[in-house]
Design an enzyme around this catalytic site. Sequence first.
Site, PDB file in Angstrom:
ATOM      1  CE1 TYR A 142      -3.230  -2.836  -0.077  1.00  0.00           C
ATOM      2  CE2 TYR A 142      -3.358  -2.350   2.690  1.00  0.00           C
ATOM      3  CZ  TYR A 142      -3.652  -3.169   1.121  1.00  0.00           C
ATOM      4  OH  TYR A 142      -4.607  -3.410   1.670  1.00  0.00           O
ATOM      5  CE  LYS A 192       1.443 -18.111  -2.555  1.00  0.00           C
ATOM      6  NZ  LYS A 192       0.985 -19.390  -1.739  1.00  0.00           N
ATOM      7  CG  ASP A 224      -1.816 -20.588  -0.486  1.00  0.00           C
ATOM      8  OD1 ASP A 224      -0.991 -20.457   0.274  1.00  0.00           O
ATOM      9  OD2 ASP A 224      -1.235 -20.335  -2.074  1.00  0.00           O
ATOM     10  CG  ASP A 248      -7.625  -4.753   3.490  1.00  0.00           C
ATOM     11  OD1 ASP A 248      -8.579  -4.671   3.990  1.00  0.00           O
ATOM     12  OD2 ASP A 248      -7.205  -3.633   2.267  1.00  0.00           O
ATOM     13  CG  ASP A 252     -12.767  -6.512   5.806  1.00  0.00           C
ATOM     14  OD1 ASP A 252     -12.722  -6.345   6.693  1.00  0.00           O
ATOM     15  OD2 ASP A 252     -13.696  -6.465   5.284  1.00  0.00           O
TER      16      ASP A 252
END
Length: 362
Positions: A142, A192, A224, A248, A252
Amino acid sequence: MKKHIVLLPGDGIGPEVTGEAVKVLRMAARCYGGDIEFQEALVGGAAYEAAGDPLPEETLDLCREADAIFLGAVGGPKWASIPADKRPEAGLLRLRKELGLYANLRPVRLFPELAGLSCLRPDIVAQGLDLLVVRELTGDVYFGQPAGEEVRDGLRHAFNNMIYNEEEIRRIARIGFDAARQRKKRLCSVDKANVLASSRLWREVVEETHRDYPEVELSHMYVDNCAMQLVLRPDQFDVILTGNLFGDILSDEAAALAGSLGLLPSASLSGLAGTGGAGLYEPIHGSAPDIAGQDRANPLAAILAAAMLLDLALGLKEAAKGVEEAVRLTLREGYRSADLARPGEKTTGCSRMGDLVADRLE
Ligand code: NAD
């Protein structure tokens, strides 16, 4: 010593749920001996309307001086088409950045009384859901540079940069290990590392930091797989530590497991509890313009954010536990805001819900 809390009610249901959180904070201070004073300031659309800026300098100055900041929510369709840097959400992003709030803590808990609201199968819910997502908030893809768009060989390209330095990883890892030490002492670091260089450094630095926390059991999981495990066996997690992008998405997903946005609090910190500047405490939901001004909002996320503030910013652990217990009791007695009610079930308004929690705390 008097503790100074800056209130940023914001937009939509923000002022409604902030009012209920303040009710409960005042009661907690009365019952548990805290000395709190509140000062209200403008942020978001409300600040844009009054001062042409979603984060006026005056608000920022007050926040810098505060012991803690409580935010309701910002945003709304009214400001959807104004310039991006003037939008309510830009004010909140700037506040996080200006105060160096790099650690986002999001506890996800399923109250047994609300098990029926979870999107998970009953047999999975029965195993329990009580985890904490610790997400890095000011780095990663970001913010990484270079980022942008350019034409290469006649084709439009766009790129972002997933970059972390070791200090950014170390400081968030410490927050994660510290939190795990106070919970069930299990930390799962999510990355990852099979594909990404930044994840390999992440894993290395998390391993190094672990040496200072031998009592915490550390595991690693690819993002994942973590997304899958959260819905298959959420009870295996205690603390999930992860970067900005993965956090992020995963936070959620985890939130959806708990049944309603109206139940989940969060804290954003600039250091270990008690060592950094003022933290920002807020419900995770937005300004819910569709129900604003109707006394239909669920204030429990805001009230639980107030409990985090009592614990992490003011060191009033017993008061925080008292607030959580009062919320549990209110739910156990069958009171339901509209988002928690089954069809045909009687609902309780925002203000009454806050009164009920404050009464039970007393
Ligand atoms: P939202 O969280 O405001 O609402 C999503 C849905 O959940 C709506 O149906 C709403 O009625 C419901 N809901 C949310 N909170 C609730 C509560 N406490 N009680 C009962 N129901 C609740 O998300 P959105 O609709 O995508 O966004 C609305 C605005 O909020 C946008 O401008 C968005 O940018 C902003 N937003 C702000 C924050 C923040 O201030 N931290 C976070 C997310 C979204």
